[in-house]
Write a protein that holds these residues in place. Sequence first.
Motif, mmCIF file in Angstrom:
data_model
loop_
_atom_site.group_PDB
_atom_site.id
_atom_site.type_symbol
_atom_site.label_atom_id
_atom_site.label_comp_id
_atom_site.label_asym_id
_atom_site.label_seq_id
_atom_site.Cartn_x
_atom_site.Cartn_y
_atom_site.Cartn_z
ATOM 1 N N LEU A 1 0.958 12.196 -0.319
ATOM 2 C CA LEU A 1 1.304 13.379 0.478
ATOM 3 C C LEU A 1 0.072 14.251 0.668
ATOM 4 C CD1 LEU A 1 3.242 15.373 1.846
ATOM 5 C CD2 LEU A 1 3.769 16.292 -0.428
ATOM 6 N N THR A 2 -0.254 14.539 1.938
ATOM 7 C CA THR A 2 -1.361 15.424 2.269
ATOM 8 C C THR A 2 -0.803 16.664 2.954
ATOM 9 O OG1 THR A 2 -2.873 13.566 2.583
ATOM 10 C CG2 THR A 2 -3.520 15.671 3.554
ATOM 11 N N VAL A 3 -1.069 17.833 2.391
ATOM 12 C CA VAL A 3 -0.605 19.090 2.975
ATOM 13 C C VAL A 3 -1.800 19.787 3.610
ATOM 14 C CG1 VAL A 3 0.546 21.288 2.565
ATOM 15 C CG2 VAL A 3 1.195 19.274 1.217
ATOM 16 N N ASN A 4 -1.765 19.984 4.937
ATOM 17 C CA ASN A 4 -2.823 20.674 5.663
ATOM 18 C C ASN A 4 -2.623 22.183 5.583
ATOM 19 O OD1 ASN A 4 -3.762 18.166 6.436
ATOM 20 N ND2 ASN A 4 -2.739 18.208 8.418
ATOM 21 N N GLY B 1 -0.637 15.257 -3.230
ATOM 22 C CA GLY B 1 -0.859 14.336 -4.340
ATOM 23 C C GLY B 1 -0.186 13.005 -4.090
ATOM 24 N N THR B 2 -0.229 12.145 -5.089
ATOM 25 C CA THR B 2 0.390 10.819 -5.014
ATOM 26 C C THR B 2 1.688 10.833 -5.804
ATOM 27 O OG1 THR B 2 -1.759 9.713 -4.817
ATOM 28 C CG2 THR B 2 0.102 8.364 -5.503
ATOM 29 N N TYR B 3 2.767 10.471 -5.124
ATOM 30 C CA TYR B 3 4.100 10.473 -5.720
ATOM 31 C C TYR B 3 4.549 9.031 -5.965
ATOM 32 C CZ TYR B 3 4.397 15.425 -4.468
ATOM 33 O OH TYR B 3 4.162 16.781 -4.362
ATOM 34 N N GLU B 4 5.178 8.804 -7.117
ATOM 35 C CA GLU B 4 5.663 7.471 -7.460
ATOM 36 C C GLU B 4 7.182 7.458 -7.546
ATOM 37 O OE1 GLU B 4 4.163 4.163 -10.483
ATOM 38 O OE2 GLU B 4 5.306 5.719 -11.531
ATOM 39 N N SER C 1 8.113 10.855 -9.582
ATOM 40 C CA SER C 1 7.130 11.596 -10.375
ATOM 41 C C SER C 1 5.847 11.766 -9.557
ATOM 42 C CB SER C 1 6.829 10.872 -11.693
ATOM 43 O OG SER C 1 6.364 9.555 -11.438
ATOM 44 N N ARG C 2 4.949 12.609 -10.036
ATOM 45 C CA ARG C 2 3.638 12.753 -9.410
ATOM 46 C C ARG C 2 2.587 12.308 -10.410
ATOM 47 N NH1 ARG C 2 2.027 18.376 -6.643
ATOM 48 N NH2 ARG C 2 0.556 18.578 -8.356
ATOM 49 N N THR C 3 1.661 11.472 -9.951
ATOM 50 C CA THR C 3 0.744 10.789 -10.866
ATOM 51 C C THR C 3 -0.169 11.742 -11.636
ATOM 52 O OG1 THR C 3 -0.806 10.410 -9.030
ATOM 53 C CG2 THR C 3 0.776 8.658 -9.524
ATOM 54 N N ASP C 4 -0.411 12.944 -11.104
ATOM 55 C CA ASP C 4 -1.312 13.869 -11.796
ATOM 56 C C ASP C 4 -0.565 14.825 -12.728
ATOM 57 O OD1 ASP C 4 -0.100 15.122 -9.636
ATOM 58 O OD2 ASP C 4 -1.741 16.542 -9.371
ATOM 59 N N LEU C 5 0.762 14.668 -12.837
ATOM 60 C CA LEU C 5 1.540 15.500 -13.750
ATOM 61 C C LEU C 5 1.965 14.678 -14.954
ATOM 62 C CD1 LEU C 5 3.890 17.394 -11.238
ATOM 63 C CD2 LEU C 5 1.781 18.231 -12.298
ATOM 64 N N ASP D 1 0.841 -1.192 0.000
ATOM 65 C CA ASP D 1 0.000 0.000 0.000
ATOM 66 C C ASP D 1 0.880 1.247 0.000
ATOM 67 O OD1 ASP D 1 -2.318 -1.507 0.064
ATOM 68 O OD2 ASP D 1 -2.332 -1.588 2.257
ATOM 69 N N PRO D 2 0.362 2.379 -0.533
ATOM 70 C CA PRO D 2 1.154 3.611 -0.546
ATOM 71 C C PRO D 2 1.486 4.083 0.873
ATOM 72 C CG PRO D 2 -0.736 3.770 -2.033
ATOM 73 C CD PRO D 2 -0.926 2.520 -1.225
#
Length: 215
Positions: free
Chosen positions: A140-143, A118-121, A61-65, A31-32
Amino acid sequence: MTVMAKYAVFCLQTLICVLAFTLVCALEGSDPQEVTARPGEDVTLPCRAPSGYSITQLEWSRTDLKAEDGYVFFYRNKRPQENYQHPSFQGRVKLRDPEMKGGDVSVTLTNISLKDSGTYECQILISSPERIDIRQLTDLTVNSSDGKILEGTNGAGGKPNGEKPGVYPGLVIGLSVFGALLLVVIVVSLVVYCKGVTWQKSCRHPVGEAAHKPH
C-alpha cells in the motif's frame, strides 16, 4: 480390498496432497498486489482464498509491526475479533464482503493516512482433510495531498479506489495447475482401475479353465 485397489487409493491420496501443495505454492509465490491512494480515502486490500473451503482463521498484519502489538484485522470463530487488533486499526477495518463469498477475504481500510503505507500480509487458514495455510502480500502506497509520494514507498499505481486492476495472478496460476493435475488424477485412477480389473480377470480365468478340464 485387493492389492491393486489399495494401490489406486494410495495414488489418489498422494496426488490430492500434491494438488493442495501446488495450489498453496502458486498462491504464495505470486508477486504482491500494489495499491495506491490519498490520505482520507478508503482503500481495499485484496486477498482471495480458493472457493468452496471453510475458512478457519483469517489474519491481516503489516510486516513492519510486531505481532504482539496486534493485527490489522483478525477473524476467527466466524466473526472479527477486534480485541486482537492493533490500536491504530481499531474501528477502521472491515471485510469487503462479510459473507466472504467466492473466497473473497479482502478488507477495506477507512480514512487512511500517510502512516498506513507499508506491506500488508493476508494469512488464511483453511479447514480441509489437510491443513492449508495461504499467504498473500499487498503493498500500500499513500500519496500526500499535493501528489508527492511518501518517502520510502515505491509509488506503485492502481485504480482510483486503491485496488490494482486485473486478476489475482497467483490464484489464476494455482487454479490452472490445480485443473491440470486434477485431470492427471482422473486419468491415472482410470488406468489403475482398468489394469486392476484386467489383472483380476486374468487371475481367475485359468482357475475356471482348470476346473472344467477333463481328467
